[in-house]
Write an enzyme that holds these catalytic residues in place. Structure first.
Site, PDB file in Angstrom:
ATOM      1  N   LYS A  58      60.165  -9.159   0.330  1.00  0.00           N
ATOM      2  CA  LYS A  58      60.937  -8.778  -0.853  1.00  0.00           C
ATOM      3  C   LYS A  58      60.323  -7.618  -1.604  1.00  0.00           C
ATOM      4  O   LYS A  58      61.005  -6.744  -2.108  1.00  0.00           O
ATOM      5  CB  LYS A  58      60.956  -9.960  -1.822  1.00  0.00           C
ATOM      6  CG  LYS A  58      62.125 -10.857  -1.693  1.00  0.00           C
ATOM      7  CD  LYS A  58      62.044 -11.914  -2.754  1.00  0.00           C
ATOM      8  CE  LYS A  58      61.396 -13.158  -2.237  1.00  0.00           C
ATOM      9  NZ  LYS A  58      60.077 -13.421  -2.740  1.00  0.00           N
ATOM     10  N   LYS A 104      55.951  -7.330   8.219  1.00  0.00           N
ATOM     11  CA  LYS A 104      56.883  -8.439   8.015  1.00  0.00           C
ATOM     12  C   LYS A 104      57.915  -8.036   6.966  1.00  0.00           C
ATOM     13  O   LYS A 104      57.637  -7.212   6.097  1.00  0.00           O
ATOM     14  CB  LYS A 104      56.069  -9.667   7.595  1.00  0.00           C
ATOM     15  CG  LYS A 104      56.522 -10.359   6.349  1.00  0.00           C
ATOM     16  CD  LYS A 104      55.694 -11.543   5.984  1.00  0.00           C
ATOM     17  CE  LYS A 104      55.735 -11.810   4.481  1.00  0.00           C
ATOM     18  NZ  LYS A 104      57.039 -12.003   3.886  1.00  0.00           N
ATOM     19  N   LYS A 114      46.292  -9.587  -0.840  1.00  0.00           N
ATOM     20  CA  LYS A 114      47.156  -8.878  -1.788  1.00  0.00           C
ATOM     21  C   LYS A 114      46.432  -7.711  -2.444  1.00  0.00           C
ATOM     22  O   LYS A 114      47.012  -6.641  -2.616  1.00  0.00           O
ATOM     23  CB  LYS A 114      47.701  -9.845  -2.840  1.00  0.00           C
ATOM     24  CG  LYS A 114      48.787 -10.741  -2.276  1.00  0.00           C
ATOM     25  CD  LYS A 114      49.503 -11.526  -3.337  1.00  0.00           C
ATOM     26  CE  LYS A 114      50.671 -12.282  -2.726  1.00  0.00           C
ATOM     27  NZ  LYS A 114      51.205 -13.316  -3.599  1.00  0.00           N
TER      28      LYS A 114
HETATM   29  P1  ATP Z   1      56.887 -11.255  -1.582  1.00  0.00           P
HETATM   30  O1  ATP Z   1      56.929  -9.881  -0.991  1.00  0.00           O
HETATM   31  O2  ATP Z   1      57.177 -11.288  -3.068  1.00  0.00           O
HETATM   32  O3  ATP Z   1      55.686 -12.073  -1.190  1.00  0.00           O
HETATM   33  P2  ATP Z   1      58.437 -12.592   0.441  1.00  0.00           P
HETATM   34  O4  ATP Z   1      59.623 -11.885   0.985  1.00  0.00           O
HETATM   35  O5  ATP Z   1      57.208 -12.632   1.275  1.00  0.00           O
HETATM   36  O6  ATP Z   1      58.183 -11.975  -0.986  1.00  0.00           O
HETATM   37  P3  ATP Z   1      58.101 -15.270  -0.612  1.00  0.00           P
HETATM   38  O7  ATP Z   1      58.710 -15.563  -1.939  1.00  0.00           O
HETATM   39  O8  ATP Z   1      56.632 -14.960  -0.552  1.00  0.00           O
HETATM   40  O9  ATP Z   1      58.914 -14.056   0.070  1.00  0.00           O
HETATM   41  O10 ATP Z   1      58.423 -16.440   0.386  1.00  0.00           O
HETATM   42  C1  ATP Z   1      59.583 -17.241   0.284  1.00  0.00           C
HETATM   43  C2  ATP Z   1      59.731 -18.016   1.568  1.00  0.00           C
HETATM   44  O11 ATP Z   1      60.213 -17.128   2.590  1.00  0.00           O
HETATM   45  C3  ATP Z   1      58.415 -18.589   2.104  1.00  0.00           C
HETATM   46  O12 ATP Z   1      58.667 -19.881   2.629  1.00  0.00           O
HETATM   47  C4  ATP Z   1      58.003 -17.635   3.213  1.00  0.00           C
HETATM   48  O13 ATP Z   1      57.225 -18.275   4.219  1.00  0.00           O
HETATM   49  C5  ATP Z   1      59.364 -17.183   3.729  1.00  0.00           C
HETATM   50  N1  ATP Z   1      59.306 -15.817   4.273  1.00  0.00           N
HETATM   51  C6  ATP Z   1      59.063 -14.684   3.580  1.00  0.00           C
HETATM   52  N2  ATP Z   1      59.112 -13.620   4.369  1.00  0.00           N
HETATM   53  C7  ATP Z   1      59.404 -14.075   5.612  1.00  0.00           C
HETATM   54  C8  ATP Z   1      59.596 -13.449   6.888  1.00  0.00           C
HETATM   55  N3  ATP Z   1      59.528 -12.131   7.021  1.00  0.00           N
HETATM   56  N4  ATP Z   1      59.869 -14.240   7.949  1.00  0.00           N
HETATM   57  C9  ATP Z   1      59.955 -15.583   7.831  1.00  0.00           C
HETATM   58  N5  ATP Z   1      59.788 -16.233   6.660  1.00  0.00           N
HETATM   59  C10 ATP Z   1      59.516 -15.489   5.558  1.00  0.00           C
HETATM   60 MG    MG Z   2      55.333 -13.552   0.428  1.00  0.00          MG
END
Ligand code: ATP
Ligand code: MG
Length: 337
Positions: free
Chosen positions: A196, A193, A114
């Site tokens: 969010k 990937k 990060k």
């Molecule tokens: P951030 O950018 O805030 O880290 P994020 O989109 O990566 O957000 P998280 O809150 O970190 O989302 O993860 C929530 C759930 O969604 C976790 O179980 C994570 O493994 C899953 N996840 C997040 N992004 C993906 C993706 N691109 N593909 C599959 N699973 C995902």
């Molecule tokens: Mg994440």
């Protein structure tokens, strides 16, 4: 005591939930509500490490809960709550930090990843795995569904529970088991990937039809002409299409790409239509109802928090007992909700 396993998982309200969250996590969370005692929380304390905007945090926290409910989470089966509605989690995180060596924390990959991405290296970001361990241990979770990126955090959580039990010479905290998600990582619209925290990478689950269509139509592809054969595996439109299309439809698109005659524009239209079919219509209407009745969502979160807090109180009572912190006073406060 229930013999069903307790599943626990959280999602950070750091932006709009997207297809990656759905296919990587939420779909499985909803399926599990019929298989065990499920606790799902909106990880707002965690989000503070990256989001410092009160209005946005409130908006995304509400939206995450509303999304889960619209997508099929049944509050009669699974417990949905806001992490910060059970502030004992921060207290337990502190207590865990007192038995956790710096060396363990320094080995965490996520902090390095990060900060390498430019996120402020705050103490909170460094401390994140301790708060995650507290999330899991506070509720005595048996199984924690995780993506590959979280596997190390589960190991750290098990270590911390072990350090605590060892330091206070009592089996107070239950060691959880990580359940690795079988779902592949959903690629984002900007190359990496879908995440969010990178709005441009995201196809939101609940965007307006026009927004989703626009986002799909602007997906960057190579410049091969309609008639040229193309490799479906290397193209983002196909990778997203197969998440929402049936097996037959996916095979038909793959065959058309390989043969030639399938242009990216047509494939994008098929993808947009499938997204609309999956998350539009009745599902989107249900989601809109949540916006019109925010109290309904708040009620679910309040009921969830009460249940979660009762479980937390039982764990904290044992923690206070083992450490020498005052049991009676805090227990009364905990139960008075
Ligand atoms: P951030 O950018 O805030 O880290 P994020 O989109 O990566 O957000 P998280 O809150 O970190 O989302 O993860 C929530 C759930 O969604 C976790 O179980 C994570 O493994 C899953 N996840 C997040 N992004 C993906 C993706 N691109 N593909 C599959 N699973 C995902
Ligand atoms: Mg994440």
């Amino acid at each position: 005591m229930s013999a069903r396993p307790c599943y626990l998982s959280g999602v950070q309200p750091s932006g709009r939930l997207h297809l990656g969250n759905y296919f990587g996590a939420i779909q499985n969370h909803i399926r599990l509500q019929d298989e065990g005692e499920c606790l799902y929380f909106i990880a707002d304390y965690h989000s503070l490490t990256t989001l410092q905007d009160a209005q946005a945090l409130r908006k995304y926290s509400f939206a995450a809960a509303a999304d889960y409910l619209a997508l099929g989470l049944d509050p009669a089966k699974a417990c949905l709550f806001r992490q910060s509605d059970v502030p004992e989690v921060a207290e337990l995180a502190w207590i865990l930090s007192t038995v956790t060596g710096m060396g363990l924390m320094e080995r965490a990959h996520s902090f390095k990843d990060k900060t390498a991405k430019g996120i402020q290296p705050t103490l909170g970001l460094f401390f994140y795995p301790t708060l995650m361990a507290a999330d899991i241990l506070l509720y005595g979770a048996d199984k924690v569904p995780v993506g590959q990126d979280q596997v190390q955090h589960i190991e750290m959580c098990r270590d911390m529970a072990g350090y605590f039990n060892h330091a206070f010479k009592k089996e107070v905290l239950k060691l959880p088991e990580g359940v690795l998600s079988a779902a592949p990582k959903v690629p984002g619209l900007t190359g990496g990937k879908m995440s969010k925290s990178d709005e441009a990478s995201v196809l939101p689950i609940f965007g307006e039809t026009s927004e989703i269509k626009k986002k799909v139509m602007t997906i960057v592809t190579d410049s091969k002409g309609v008639e040229e054969p193309k490799d479906p595996e290397g193209n983002l439109v196909y990778q997203l299409y197969r998440l929402v299309a049936s097996k037959e439809e996916t095979e038909a698109m793959a065959a058309a790409f390989r043969k030639g005659g399938m242009g990216y524009g047509d494939a994008k239209k098929l993808l947009a239509a499938k997204l609309e079919g999956t998350f539009g219509g009745a599902v989107r209407d249900k989601r809109k109802k949540m916006d019109e009745n925010p109290d309904m969502v708040e009620d679910v979160l309040l009921t969830g928090a009460k249940k979660a807090r009762r479980i937390a109180a039982e764990t904290m009572e044992r923690v206070y007992e083992a450490t020498g912190l005052p049991v009676s006073k805090v227990k009364r406060a905990l139960l008075d909700i």
